[in-house]
Design an enzyme around this catalytic site. Structure first.
Site, PDB file in Angstrom:
ATOM      1  N   SER A 202       3.659  53.613  -1.395  1.00 38.16           N
ATOM      2  CA  SER A 202       2.795  54.396  -2.451  1.00 38.16           C
ATOM      3  C   SER A 202       2.997  55.863  -2.842  1.00 38.16           C
ATOM      4  O   SER A 202       3.201  56.236  -3.979  1.00 38.16           O
ATOM      5  CB  SER A 202       1.557  53.925  -2.457  1.00 38.16           C
ATOM      6  OG  SER A 202       0.973  54.285  -1.382  1.00 38.16           O
ATOM      7  N   HIS A 230       3.448  48.094  -5.465  1.00 35.90           N
ATOM      8  CA  HIS A 230       4.018  48.998  -6.318  1.00 35.90           C
ATOM      9  C   HIS A 230       5.444  48.427  -6.829  1.00 35.90           C
ATOM     10  O   HIS A 230       6.392  48.949  -7.402  1.00 35.90           O
ATOM     11  CB  HIS A 230       4.686  50.268  -5.696  1.00 35.90           C
ATOM     12  CG  HIS A 230       3.054  51.188  -5.553  1.00 35.90           C
ATOM     13  ND1 HIS A 230       2.549  51.982  -6.547  1.00 35.90           N
ATOM     14  CD2 HIS A 230       2.197  51.289  -4.476  1.00 35.90           C
ATOM     15  CE1 HIS A 230       1.510  52.473  -6.013  1.00 35.90           C
ATOM     16  NE2 HIS A 230       1.373  51.969  -4.790  1.00 35.90           N
ATOM     17  N   LYS A 261      -1.228  47.868 -11.660  1.00 38.83           N
ATOM     18  CA  LYS A 261      -0.020  48.839 -11.606  1.00 38.83           C
ATOM     19  C   LYS A 261       0.849  48.401 -12.729  1.00 38.83           C
ATOM     20  O   LYS A 261       0.579  48.645 -13.960  1.00 38.83           O
ATOM     21  CB  LYS A 261       0.540  48.931 -10.269  1.00 38.83           C
ATOM     22  CG  LYS A 261      -0.472  49.807  -9.540  1.00 38.83           C
ATOM     23  CD  LYS A 261      -0.394  50.035  -7.992  1.00 38.83           C
ATOM     24  CE  LYS A 261      -1.605  50.919  -7.415  1.00 38.83           C
ATOM     25  NZ  LYS A 261      -1.860  50.640  -6.183  1.00 38.83           N
TER      26      LYS A 261
HETATM   27  C1  LIG Z   1      -3.064  50.627  -5.402  1.00 41.61           C
HETATM   28  C2  LIG Z   1      -2.891  49.889  -3.973  1.00 41.61           C
HETATM   29  C3  LIG Z   1      -3.764  49.050  -3.375  1.00 41.61           C
HETATM   30  C4  LIG Z   1      -4.889  48.489  -4.058  1.00 41.61           C
HETATM   31  O1  LIG Z   1      -4.843  47.966  -5.191  1.00 41.61           O
HETATM   32  P1  LIG Z   1      -6.139  48.127  -6.391  1.00 41.61           P
HETATM   33  O2  LIG Z   1      -5.955  46.803  -7.035  1.00 41.61           O
HETATM   34  O3  LIG Z   1      -6.014  49.414  -7.082  1.00 41.61           O
HETATM   35  O4  LIG Z   1      -7.354  48.192  -5.562  1.00 41.61           O
HETATM   36  C5  LIG Z   1      -3.385  48.371  -2.253  1.00 41.61           C
HETATM   37  N1  LIG Z   1      -2.035  48.461  -1.716  1.00 41.61           N
HETATM   38  C6  LIG Z   1      -1.307  49.499  -2.344  1.00 41.61           C
HETATM   39  C7  LIG Z   1      -0.063  49.778  -1.663  1.00 41.61           C
HETATM   40  C8  LIG Z   1      -1.712  50.205  -3.485  1.00 41.61           C
HETATM   41  O5  LIG Z   1      -0.522  51.244  -3.906  1.00 41.61           O
END
Ligand SMILES: *Cc1c(COP(=O)(O)O)cnc(C)c1O
Length: 420
Positions: A202, A230, A261
């Site tokens: 990320s 991602h 995302k």
């Molecule tokens: C953003 C993210 C999460 C968490 O997801 P949310 O739906 O925002 O709680 C988990 N793992 C990774 C790698 C992330 O970037």
């Protein structure tokens, strides 16, 4: 002093430690604050009345961020088609109790098809999915092997599980194998092992060596979990994800991803074999003891799934935008790390430099966020940029040039640069 004031004053006195820590973070350029942000068209946003080019989000495909009339009509129609008497807002309970709506079931069915696995289970966020899955699959006597740059939610899942936690250096398969060999030599037969990794990391934009991870998991008899937060929607045919693009999606125990995302909504999914999903339904505490995703959101995400599958053009644009942006920053002399994806960090070292860069960029009209420890390792503060499919190429070039200029001029004045 009236009673309320007395209570307040006494409480503030007890909060001395809090005030001190906040001051400490502030002095160390580590304070975090909430800033109200309004989204605009074409990947722009507005903060305190000032337009900013939005390179700070995870909204990679640039799908419409608003529920427009057409989307609202579709969502309504789906709710009625599912037998609802209207657009249901809250689940009203855990999905195990009275909260499992037909819209959850429909979304899970289509997600399972999309991910080409037996079954999918939807959680209300990625954080909840990761914490729930890891703490369900391993326990006190088991071992989790994780990449040092994994997302915090994966680490928190390991903490809640009470399993032994072995963190290997970023993408270092030799070190992982060394740990696996030691573990498998010493273990008694009922002890479980789990390897956990981000697909696309990320904060670095690097990609996990999935084929190697799959072989190691198979060779040493551990489970393997890949977090596609991602990469879901971005990679693979129809946006099926990185595991699918690497043709290993059938060989990974747990493929997890989020709807927050590229999907531009909220929620998360876990795709796996039937038995594993049945196990999670019984044991994932963040599913069992928390209100289910709002049915309304399940319908919105279901519609998003169709949009994501049809978004080949946006995926192509994203690849082009990321390549253009990376090439420009690199040519401008910036250190953008080893990644090759749509996440582009500019590595700056100290927290102070990253914060100064973030502020100067905002003044120049570009929103990038200073990412500091503990989100990233000490001495590796950075600004994380994420081009979107909905950006205009001319804006992207303009922004890259602003970034080169701002960070270039920062260099001369910086006295506290940390090498890392
Ligand atoms: C953003 C993210 C999460 C968490 O997801 P949310 O739906 O925002 O709680 C988990 N793992 C990774 C790698 C992330 O970037």
């Amino acid at each position: 002093m009236c009673a309320v004031d007395r209570f307040y004053a006494a409480r503030q006195a007890r909060y001395g430690w809090m005030h001190e820590e906040l001051d400490h973070w502030d002095k160390g350029s580590r304070m975090r604050v909430l800033e109200v942000t309004r989204w605009l068209e074409q990947g722009w946003m507005e903060r305190e009345g000032k337009p900013l080019f939005n390179l700070a989000s995870n909204h990679y495909l640039g799908l419409c961020p608003w529920l427009d009339e057409a989307a609202l009509m579709d969502v309504k129609a789906e709710c009625f088609a599912a037998g609802e008497d209207g657009v249901r807002i809250g689940s009203g309970a855990s999905r195990l109790v009275a909260g499992h709506d037909p819209l959850h079931a429909a979304l899970e069915r289509d997600m399972a098809n999309f991910k080409q696995r037996d079954r999918c289970l939807v959680f209300s966020s990625g954080y909840m999915a990761n914490v729930g899955v890891i703490s369900a699959l391993v326990g006190r006597h088991d071992t989790v092997f994780s990449d040092r740059l994994n997302h915090a939610s994966l680490n928190d899942g390991v903490i809640l599980s009470r399993a032994e936690h072995i963190r290997y250096p970023h993408r270092d398969m030799n070190r992982l194998e060394h740990s696996l060999r030691k573990w498998s030599g010493a273990r008694s037969t009922r002890r479980k092992g789990l390897i956990v990794t981000d697909g696309v990391f990320s904060m670095d934009g690097t990609v996990a060596p999935l084929e190697d991870l799959v072989s190691l998991a198979e060779r040493y008899g551990t489970m393997l979990m890949v977090d596609e937060a991602h990469s879901g929607g971005v990679y693979g045919i129809g946006g099926r994800g990185l595991c699918h693009a690497a043709r290993v999606h059938q060989r990974i125990d747990v493929v997890m991803g989020t709807f927050g995302k590229a999907f531009g909504a909220v929620g998360a999914y876990v795709a796996a074999d039937e038995v594993l999903i049945r196990y999670l339904i019984n044991r994932a505490r963040t599913l069992v003891y928390s209100t289910g995703l709002p049915p309304l959101m399940a319908a919105i995400v279901h519609r998003r799934l169709r949009e994501v599958q049809a978004a080949d053009e946006a995926r192509d644009r994203l690849v082009r935008h990321a390549a253009l942006f990376r090439a420009r920053l690199r040519a401008g002399g910036l250190n953008i790390g080893a990644g090759d994806s749509h996440i582009v960090p500019v590595l700056l070292g100290s927290d102070k430099r990253a914060v100064a860069a973030g502020q100067a960029l905002a003044e120049a009209g570009v929103a990038g966020i200073a990412i500091r420890p503990p989100t990233v390792p000490e001495g590796s503060a950075r600004i994380r940029f994420a081009p979107m499919a909905s950006h205009q190429e001319a804006d992207l070039i303009w922004a890259a040039d602003q970034i080169i200029q701002v960070i270039g001029s920062l260099k001369e004045g910086a006295t506290d640069e940390t090498t890392f």
